[in-house]
Design a protein around this motif. Structure first.
Motif, PDB file in Angstrom:
ATOM      1  N   ARG A  95      -2.617   9.638   4.735  1.00 27.40           N
ATOM      2  CA  ARG A  95      -3.214   9.962   6.027  1.00 27.40           C
ATOM      3  C   ARG A  95      -2.595  11.230   6.622  1.00 27.40           C
ATOM      4  N   ASP A  99       5.776  10.856   7.220  1.00 24.30           N
ATOM      5  CA  ASP A  99       6.570   9.661   6.896  1.00 24.30           C
ATOM      6  C   ASP A  99       5.958   8.895   5.725  1.00 24.30           C
ATOM      7  N   GLU A 100       4.611   8.841   5.676  1.00 24.54           N
ATOM      8  CA  GLU A 100       3.957   8.149   4.554  1.00 24.54           C
ATOM      9  C   GLU A 100       4.173   8.926   3.261  1.00 24.54           C
ATOM     10  N   GLN A 102       6.705  10.770   2.474  1.00 24.52           N
ATOM     11  CA  GLN A 102       8.091  10.547   2.041  1.00 24.52           C
ATOM     12  C   GLN A 102       8.260   9.165   1.429  1.00 24.52           C
ATOM     13  N   THR A 103       7.690   8.159   2.100  1.00 18.45           N
ATOM     14  CA  THR A 103       7.834   6.790   1.619  1.00 18.45           C
ATOM     15  C   THR A 103       7.193   6.627   0.246  1.00 18.45           C
ATOM     16  N   ALA A 106       9.266   8.095  -2.449  1.00 16.78           N
ATOM     17  CA  ALA A 106      10.420   7.222  -2.693  1.00 16.78           C
ATOM     18  C   ALA A 106      10.000   6.007  -3.529  1.00 16.78           C
ATOM     19  N   GLU A 107       8.813   5.458  -3.242  1.00 17.13           N
ATOM     20  CA  GLU A 107       8.301   4.323  -4.024  1.00 17.13           C
ATOM     21  C   GLU A 107       8.095   4.710  -5.482  1.00 17.13           C
ATOM     22  N   GLN A 110      11.395   4.655  -7.077  1.00 11.02           N
ATOM     23  CA  GLN A 110      11.845   3.277  -7.137  1.00 11.02           C
ATOM     24  C   GLN A 110      11.167   2.507  -8.276  1.00 11.02           C
TER      25      GLN A 110
ATOM     26  N   ALA B  38      10.449   7.387  11.793  1.00  8.38           N
ATOM     27  CA  ALA B  38       9.928   8.625  11.222  1.00  8.38           C
ATOM     28  C   ALA B  38      11.000   9.707  11.276  1.00  8.38           C
ATOM     29  N   SER B  41      13.727   9.286   8.797  1.00  6.45           N
ATOM     30  CA  SER B  41      13.231   9.119   7.421  1.00  6.45           C
ATOM     31  C   SER B  41      13.705   7.794   6.845  1.00  6.45           C
ATOM     32  N   THR B  43      13.486   4.291   5.331  1.00  5.67           N
ATOM     33  CA  THR B  43      12.549   3.465   4.588  1.00  5.67           C
ATOM     34  C   THR B  43      13.223   2.131   4.291  1.00  5.67           C
ATOM     35  N   VAL B  46      13.862  -0.748  -0.502  1.00  8.48           N
ATOM     36  CA  VAL B  46      12.948  -1.367  -1.456  1.00  8.48           C
ATOM     37  C   VAL B  46      13.703  -2.015  -2.611  1.00  8.48           C
ATOM     38  N   THR B  47      14.729  -1.325  -3.064  1.00  4.99           N
ATOM     39  CA  THR B  47      15.503  -1.860  -4.187  1.00  4.99           C
ATOM     40  C   THR B  47      16.025  -3.252  -3.863  1.00  4.99           C
ATOM     41  N   ARG B  49      15.092  -5.398  -1.607  1.00 10.37           N
ATOM     42  CA  ARG B  49      14.062  -6.411  -1.474  1.00 10.37           C
ATOM     43  C   ARG B  49      13.479  -6.780  -2.831  1.00 10.37           C
ATOM     44  N   ARG B  83       0.946  -1.942   6.229  1.00 13.01           N
ATOM     45  CA  ARG B  83       2.077  -1.033   6.334  1.00 13.01           C
ATOM     46  C   ARG B  83       3.243  -1.648   7.106  1.00 13.01           C
TER      47      ARG B  83
END
Lengths: 324, 324
Positions: A95, A99-100, A102-103, A106-107, A110, B38, B41, B43, B46-47, B49, B83
């Motif tokens: 969108r 921030d999206e 960047q996330t 990162a995913e 990961q 935001a 930065s 997040t 994730v790791t 979780r 989200r």
């Protein structure tokens, strides 16, 4: 693999070449193998490969607006191109939010994605350091470079010049543009190219004839209303992409302006609806399928071990329809 | 989390509520936290979780045609809804092919996705056994049930009846349909509903007034040409979705038929371009955003431990524009 080879009447090595794409295979042979694969519901053993390489078979396509059909077409062709390598494309929508973006990068790190193809919107070059450091191949599809990574980028000079020449031939001189937001990374190269080419052709695109907004229909509608409410109205309006152009066109219908009678409208991309709207939208076609093929090729080369980064320019094309 | 709390001037617990969505948070507080996130930065880790749950934070949306804006809209809303749970939506395109559908389901199991939301096209109920056995929550979005799984499905009865009533009021009696392919799982419920309702209203949809094809513009164009080449032409044409309808409309322009003068045209879904084409497309609106919200809610409940499966019906709506 042996089952597939038997069903297709070829050697196991040939099946392997079809799957890996590492050697050329005759089209009929490829078709026979693909048919056998489909029939046997054969899937590459993802677990084994994933354990071997530490990578998933997923390639992320990260784009600013999944509702823009340009990106949907990009995704569809990318999928066709990467499928024979056993790679699956997943589409992630940012969108146009930093921030999206960047996330999602990162995913991708990961999840140990096999690769990332991305059209950044508000990312900065330094945001790519973690994914590059993780050794995940990245292909950027954008109008500007985001650093030492593979890049697919438009060459729209000739197409933009032809658009301006047609505008000039229609005796139009008051050019305006609905451009992208000021804080997009790399500014708005489409605006800068248009301004430079207009000057070369003895036309001008003054600052007060540029309005800015997101790449949305709403921004197109608002930009059109603003420009047409001025005492000196434009008679030719360029838009940052076709989504903006369609928003402008809807607003024109609503306000009772005739296109192209009152003002000519020129889009960018040739998204699928450009030929569906009335009047049909004149636009600068940036061919999504070709962009996808170039990106798939760059990614494939990286996966095969290429180390230096490459840039591929995809030629844009002027498409004259009925809105100029 | 402490950094975010400090930057937003709230407690760590409040940050946690915003991220998890487990308790309501005042809009201004939420905005402050989101801004702080935001800026920093931040997040979700994730790791950690992923190690804890053995799951990724990715939810796969698996659809038959990513170029159909109905699915793009579904994806965009789903992403907004999920989200705040720290879940990321990735979109996978099956091109309505059974082998791709099977492979993508297998990938979702392999990658330990957090969940799957899928519109199956040629899958059979038994194809879902592996993913259900793996304990991955699945929500099916389809006109028919695919077994004991959560389902979001349209209630289009009233809307279809209103469409038929308007067709009848315009003195049209020769109804036809461009339907989906014969081998789609569950047949074509939209065709069956239309036929049953037509009978109730004293109209008929005979077999020779039904042509079939994929859910593509090409199939719409071919279907239109075929039906209009008959000695007894239809005067009202229903389409399986808006993509088909737009293909039919393009073919009508090409062949010189007037819509609705020569033949009325009714779509299904209200995809984004339905209001852009000329004439504006009359259609049965199946609201993508509402479907996405229902699917997100079902998935969330599953992740929170609900065991029994649920069905949610989303009401379709008749949208009268200019093509009838």
């Amino acid at each position: 693999m042996a089952d597939v080879a038997r069903a297709a009447g070829v050697s196991s090595a040939t099946v392997s070449y079809v799957l890996s794409g590492k050697r050329p295979v005759a089209p009929e042979t490829r078709a026979a193998v693909e048919e056998a694969i489909a029939e046997l519901s054969f899937t590459v053993n993802v677990t084994a490969r994933s354990l071997r390489t530490g990578r998933s078979s997923l390639v992320a396509l990260i784009v600013p607006d999944i509702v823009n059909p340009f990106y949907a077409q990009l995704a569809a062709t990318l999928q066709e191109e990467l499928r024979e390598r056993g790679l699956h494309v997943v589409v992630c929508n940012t969108r146009a939010r930093r921030d999206e973006e960047q996330t999602l990068l990162a995913e991708a790190v990961q999840q140990r994605f096999a690769g990332v193809i991305i059209t950044p919107f508000r990312l900065k070059p330094r945001d790519f350091a973690p994914i590059v450091d993780a050794g995940i191949p990245v292909v950027v599809s954008a109008d500007v470079s985001f650093g030492p990574m593979d890049l697919v980028t438009p060459d729209a000079r000739a197409a933009t010049r032809r658009a301006l020449e047609q505008v000039a031939a229609a005796q139009r001189r008051r050019i305006a543009m609905i451009a992208g937001p000021r804080d997009a990374t790399g500014g708005d190269p489409r605006l800068e190219h248009l301004r430079a080419l207009a000057l070369q052709l003895g036309m001008a695109l003054p600052h007060d004839m540029v309005v800015r907004g997101e790449h949305t229909r709403e921004a197109g509608a608002a930009g059109f209303a603003e420009l047409m409410s001025r005492r000196h109205r434009p008679d030719a309006l360029f838009c940052g992409n076709d989504v903006i152009a369609v928003g402008a066109m809807e607003k024109a219908h609503e306000l009772g302006f005739d296109i192209p009678g009152d003002v000519a409208l020129i889009g960018h991309d040739d998204a699928s609806f450009a030929s569906l709207v009335r009047p049909r939208l004149t636009t600068i076609r940036y061919p999504a399928a070709e962009v996808a093929r170039a990106a798939a090729q760059l990614l494939t080369e990286r996966l095969d071990g290429r180390k230096v980064h490459k840039t591929v320019r995809v030629k844009a094309e002027f498409v004259a329809r009925a809105s100029v």
